[in-house]
Design an enzyme around this catalytic site. Structure first.
Site, PDB file in Angstrom:
ATOM      1  N   GLU A 136      10.749   1.796   0.426  1.00 19.31           N
ATOM      2  CA  GLU A 136      11.313   0.554   0.935  1.00 19.31           C
ATOM      3  C   GLU A 136      11.854  -0.383  -0.137  1.00 19.31           C
ATOM      4  O   GLU A 136      12.594  -1.314   0.170  1.00 19.31           O
ATOM      5  CB  GLU A 136      10.264  -0.207   1.750  1.00 19.31           C
ATOM      6  CG  GLU A 136       9.122  -0.797   0.940  1.00 19.31           C
ATOM      7  CD  GLU A 136       8.143  -1.582   1.796  1.00 19.31           C
ATOM      8  OE1 GLU A 136       7.909  -2.757   1.473  1.00 19.31           O
ATOM      9  OE2 GLU A 136       7.619  -1.020   2.772  1.00 19.31           O
ATOM     10  N   ASP A 194       6.511  -1.284   9.952  1.00 20.35           N
ATOM     11  CA  ASP A 194       6.819  -2.500   9.197  1.00 20.35           C
ATOM     12  C   ASP A 194       6.917  -2.189   7.710  1.00 20.35           C
ATOM     13  O   ASP A 194       7.233  -3.061   6.915  1.00 20.35           O
ATOM     14  CB  ASP A 194       5.744  -3.566   9.450  1.00 20.35           C
ATOM     15  CG  ASP A 194       6.129  -4.929   8.896  1.00 20.35           C
ATOM     16  OD1 ASP A 194       7.278  -5.352   9.128  1.00 20.35           O
ATOM     17  OD2 ASP A 194       5.287  -5.565   8.223  1.00 20.35           O
ATOM     18  N   ARG A 227       0.863   0.400   4.432  1.00 15.59           N
ATOM     19  CA  ARG A 227       1.699   0.805   3.306  1.00 15.59           C
ATOM     20  C   ARG A 227       2.507   2.027   3.715  1.00 15.59           C
ATOM     21  O   ARG A 227       2.033   2.895   4.438  1.00 15.59           O
ATOM     22  CB  ARG A 227       0.838   1.127   2.070  1.00 15.59           C
ATOM     23  CG  ARG A 227       0.298  -0.114   1.364  1.00 15.59           C
ATOM     24  CD  ARG A 227       1.415  -0.896   0.695  1.00 15.59           C
ATOM     25  NE  ARG A 227       0.963  -2.098   0.019  1.00 15.59           N
ATOM     26  CZ  ARG A 227       0.941  -3.301   0.563  1.00 15.59           C
ATOM     27  NH1 ARG A 227       1.347  -3.462   1.813  1.00 15.59           N
ATOM     28  NH2 ARG A 227       0.535  -4.350  -0.123  1.00 15.59           N
ATOM     29  N   HIS A 252       8.945  -5.281   6.615  1.00 16.45           N
ATOM     30  CA  HIS A 252       7.723  -5.749   5.954  1.00 16.45           C
ATOM     31  C   HIS A 252       7.487  -7.240   6.236  1.00 16.45           C
ATOM     32  O   HIS A 252       7.187  -8.023   5.344  1.00 16.45           O
ATOM     33  CB  HIS A 252       7.808  -5.513   4.441  1.00 16.45           C
ATOM     34  CG  HIS A 252       6.467  -5.306   3.797  1.00 16.45           C
ATOM     35  ND1 HIS A 252       6.234  -4.326   2.856  1.00 16.45           N
ATOM     36  CD2 HIS A 252       5.282  -5.948   3.959  1.00 16.45           C
ATOM     37  CE1 HIS A 252       4.972  -4.393   2.451  1.00 16.45           C
ATOM     38  NE2 HIS A 252       4.383  -5.367   3.117  1.00 16.45           N
TER      39      HIS A 252
END
Length: 349
Positions: A267, A262, A238, A299
């Protein structure tokens, strides 16, 4: 179903529609797909539905929960494992919240390994060089993973999968987990240590722990200062596990040799969306993208055929359990300290 239950599906992407439509042939729900994120501006779209399907960047705060309750929505099906975007206190007694606890730990672990390999051997930079007829290898030197130390923060299913991969490279593994699995450690020959020791001794650090009050900004100025010079930092968990400004400072000073991300703190306005024709207004994200030793992916760690199919099957299975009145094995609730662990096969409310 005689009268198909209607599900409002938010933040729908083409791949969502394909996978859910295929799996839904066995369930028969009436799914309406909305491109928009679920938030206070779009929650009115849920009126007339029996359930809502949400994703990681949808907003499920008290105002949204209260509006869903007014619309007689009894269930929210999260098509993801994470749930830090949900106000469970507001939902308790009103709306059941179900999630997908596991879809493919291999998918995320393999993506973390891919980030490690790309950053170490700088294949992302080599790709652009050779396409421009530049075949120089100057500046692309990496190091042998064999014999180096990997620090894995969080030894759930994903963390354990990555440990297996990195042991295959001949790496020594240090692990940190609030609830260490000592039997696993003994069997696999790994060592559980304090987070401080892991930070100071690891050549590569990969984050696989949940986001909560204890882990928010786990990677901060203090923990970065403890790390080895040139450490590779990977985050497929996260975004808020890392204080991004502290990360940038660490990259500028050279303390952090490279970072594979990622996920990102803010985001939700960018990840999963095509913003290629726009100027990035998030100055922090724009700064990260300028570093040649930072590799950002959107992600996508979960994004394999197997995982996407498992997500659809589990999500629709969760809805089926709810509408048929069964025990909700994948429910998260406020009363049971988020993870619902009732043993008598009954719902909490």
């Amino acid at each position: 179903m005689t009268n198909p239950k209607k599900i409002a599906f938010f933040d729908a992407k083409p791949y969502d529609k394909r996978s859910f439509d295929e799996v839904n042939k066995d369930y028969g729900f009436d799914i309406n797909y909305f491109d928009a994120h679920l938030d206070e501006n779009t929650v009115e779209l849920s009126q007339g539905f029996d359930g809502v399907c949400a994703f990681v960047n949808d907003t499920l705060n008290k105002n949204v929960i209260d509006h869903l309750n007014e619309h007689k929505i009894g269930v929210i099906g999260l098509r993801c494992a994470g749930y830090n975007n949900v106000d469970f206190k507001a939902a308790y007694g009103k709306i059941h919240v179900l999630r997908v606890p596991a879809y493919s730990p291999y998918a995320v672990a393999e993506h973390a390994a891919a980030l490690i390999l790309a950053l170490n051997r700088k294949t992302h930079r080599a790709y652009y060089r050779t396409r421009d007829a530049n075949f120089s290898i100057n500046g692309l030197m990496g190091f042998d993973l064999h014999g180096k130390t990997a620090g894995i923060v969080g030894t759930g299913k994903i963390g354990k999968c990555l440990i297996s991969i990195l042991k295959g490279f001949g790496m020594r593994v240090l692990a940190y987990d609030k609830f260490p699995d000592k039997d696993y450690a003994e069997k696999e020959g790994i060592n559980y240590v304090s987070f401080e020791e892991l930070a100071s001794k690891s050549d590569i650090i990969s984050l696989h722990c949940p986001l909560n009050e204890e882990t928010e900004w786990l990677i901060n100025k203090e923990s970065i200062n403890r790390m080895k010079d040139g450490v590779i930092l990977i985050n497929t968990g996260r975004g808020k596990l890392i204080d991004t400004q502290a990360l940038i400072d660490g990259l500028k000073s050279g303390k952090i040799g490279s970072a594979g991300l990622d996920v990102y703190e803010e985001e939700n306005q960018y990840f999963f969306e095509d913003r290629s024709a726009e100027v990035i207004s998030d100055d922090v994200l724009a700064r990260l993208l300028m570093f040649p030793n930072v590799l950002v992916t959107s992600h996508q760690g979960f994004f394999t055929k197997e995982a996407v199919k498992n997500i659809a099957e589990t999500t629709l299975g969760n809805f089926k359990e709810y509408f048929e009145g069964g025990y909700l094995k994948n429910e998260i609730c406020y009363k049971c300290d988020q993870h619902c662990r009732k043993k008598d096969g009954k719902r909490c409310f």
